[in-house]
Design an enzyme around this catalytic site. Sequence first.
Site, PDB file in Angstrom:
ATOM      1  N   MET A  15      -3.426  -7.097  -7.971  1.00 36.61           N
ATOM      2  CA  MET A  15      -2.741  -8.152  -8.717  1.00 36.61           C
ATOM      3  C   MET A  15      -3.669  -9.035  -9.553  1.00 36.61           C
ATOM      4  SD  MET A  15       0.302  -7.395  -8.223  1.00 36.61           S
ATOM      5  CE  MET A  15       1.196  -8.789  -8.894  1.00 36.61           C
ATOM      6  N   ARG A  16      -4.874  -8.559  -9.794  1.00 36.85           N
ATOM      7  CA  ARG A  16      -5.782  -9.339 -10.647  1.00 36.85           C
ATOM      8  C   ARG A  16      -6.201  -8.503 -11.852  1.00 36.85           C
ATOM      9  NH1 ARG A  16      -7.658 -13.963  -7.855  1.00 36.85           N
ATOM     10  NH2 ARG A  16      -6.563 -13.940  -5.866  1.00 36.85           N
TER      11      ARG A  16
ATOM     12  N   GLY B 140       0.774  -1.236   0.000  1.00 37.72           N
ATOM     13  CA  GLY B 140       0.000   0.000   0.000  1.00 37.72           C
ATOM     14  C   GLY B 140       0.805   1.284   0.000  1.00 37.72           C
ATOM     15  N   SER B 141       2.062   1.247  -0.506  1.00 33.67           N
ATOM     16  CA  SER B 141       2.849   2.486  -0.464  1.00 33.67           C
ATOM     17  C   SER B 141       2.266   3.549  -1.395  1.00 33.67           C
ATOM     18  CB  SER B 141       4.322   2.216  -0.791  1.00 33.67           C
ATOM     19  OG  SER B 141       4.456   1.746  -2.103  1.00 33.67           O
ATOM     20  N   ASN B 142       1.698   3.121  -2.501  1.00 34.93           N
ATOM     21  CA  ASN B 142       1.058   4.112  -3.383  1.00 34.93           C
ATOM     22  C   ASN B 142      -0.192   4.701  -2.729  1.00 34.93           C
ATOM     23  OD1 ASN B 142       2.299   4.448  -6.210  1.00 34.93           O
ATOM     24  ND2 ASN B 142       2.482   2.253  -5.807  1.00 34.93           N
TER      25      ASN B 142
ATOM     26  N   ASN C  59      -4.334   2.936 -13.483  1.00 36.30           N
ATOM     27  CA  ASN C  59      -3.381   1.999 -12.890  1.00 36.30           C
ATOM     28  C   ASN C  59      -1.992   2.618 -12.915  1.00 36.30           C
ATOM     29  OD1 ASN C  59      -2.396  -0.551 -11.899  1.00 36.30           O
ATOM     30  ND2 ASN C  59      -1.680  -1.026 -13.966  1.00 36.30           N
TER      31      ASN C  59
ATOM     32  N   LYS D 211      -7.703 -13.507 -11.795  1.00 35.58           N
ATOM     33  CA  LYS D 211      -8.852 -12.611 -11.993  1.00 35.58           C
ATOM     34  C   LYS D 211      -9.864 -12.843 -10.873  1.00 35.58           C
ATOM     35  CE  LYS D 211     -11.226 -15.775 -15.131  1.00 35.58           C
ATOM     36  NZ  LYS D 211     -11.924 -15.966 -16.396  1.00 35.58           N
TER      37      LYS D 211
ATOM     38  N   HIS E 150       2.005   1.324 -13.295  1.00 35.30           N
ATOM     39  CA  HIS E 150       2.796   0.159 -13.673  1.00 35.30           C
ATOM     40  C   HIS E 150       4.280   0.503 -13.548  1.00 35.30           C
ATOM     41  CE1 HIS E 150       3.718  -3.605 -15.687  1.00 35.30           C
ATOM     42  NE2 HIS E 150       4.650  -2.930 -16.355  1.00 35.30           N
TER      43      HIS E 150
HETATM   44  C1  GRF Z   1       3.687  -0.844  -7.386  1.00 35.05           C
HETATM   45  O1  GRF Z   1       5.050  -0.984  -7.635  1.00 35.05           O
HETATM   46  C2  GRF Z   1       2.922  -0.721  -8.681  1.00 35.05           C
HETATM   47  O2  GRF Z   1       3.700  -0.260  -9.732  1.00 35.05           O
HETATM   48  C3  GRF Z   1       2.507  -2.128  -8.981  1.00 35.05           C
HETATM   49  O3  GRF Z   1       2.306  -2.718  -7.728  1.00 35.05           O
HETATM   50  C4  GRF Z   1       3.104  -2.090  -6.748  1.00 35.05           C
HETATM   51  C5  GRF Z   1       2.245  -1.779  -5.567  1.00 35.05           C
HETATM   52  O4  GRF Z   1       2.968  -1.378  -4.469  1.00 35.05           O
HETATM   53  N1  GRF Z   1       1.345  -2.116  -9.846  1.00 35.05           N
HETATM   54  P1  GRF Z   1       2.230  -0.776  -3.196  1.00 35.05           P
HETATM   55  O5  GRF Z   1       1.274  -1.841  -2.687  1.00 35.05           O
HETATM   56  O6  GRF Z   1       1.527   0.477  -3.625  1.00 35.05           O
HETATM   57  O7  GRF Z   1       3.337  -0.522  -2.218  1.00 35.05           O
END
Ligand code: GRF
Length: 219
Positions: free
Chosen positions: A109-110, A29-31, A126, A82, A128
């Site tokens: 991740m799905r 969940g860092s994002n 999203n 999925k 990436h």
């Molecule tokens: C990120 O590196 C993003 O690019 C990928 O999954 C990762 C998620 O990381 N799609 P976090 O859970 O947000 O730390």
Amino acid sequence: MRSGTRHAFIVRVHGEKKLRLGVLGSGKGSNFVAIAQAIQDGSLEAEVGLVISDVAEAGLLQHARERGIPARFIAPGAFRTKLDPAAEAAFIGALHEAQVDLVVLAGFMRILKGDFLKAFEGRVVNIHPSLLPSFPGLEAWKQALNYGVKVTGCTVHWVDQGVDTGPILAQRAVPVLEGDTVTSLHQRIQEAERTLYPETLARLTQGPWMAKARPTPGT
Ligand code: GRF
């Protein structure tokens, strides 16, 4: 070969109403934390209506709960890559109930297709961890390191029916340094993600947005 129609995506202008985000993730969940922080410090005028994970113990859910943001685990069903139809319906229902305007994938991740994308057509973004269209799919940082590129990065894009193929909203380059390991490169990319994603969402709040179809090569 990457093909397919490029759809036009429009995010409605919300006037005085804050853009309401639904965040989906499977991991630490860092994002999400970066997005929540940007909302808190006022650089992103939005609110998170709901966080959903397909992984009960995802750090993402914990981060949301610590911030008082509604957070739900929804079991994904029997498939590995999925959501099964019942889970997909549950995700859609929860996001509708939370009156989400924009679905933000943050390490989910799905693969989302069909009914989900119909329900939120043109409203799913999203991030990436590569400069698309290079290195779509899993462990993009590892793919980049193994290939030997000198520059990689991250991409925020609209989600379409393909895997990491939707129209690109923003990208940030990250150097691959001499002596980089899979871990050090991944960390450097994730640092870039944590600024790129909130900044891009902030631009989206200023809508309307439209991605024009790319001309077919050769025409
Ligand atoms: C990120 O590196 C993003 O690019 C990928 O999954 C990762 C998620 O990381 N799609 P976090 O859970 O947000 O730390």
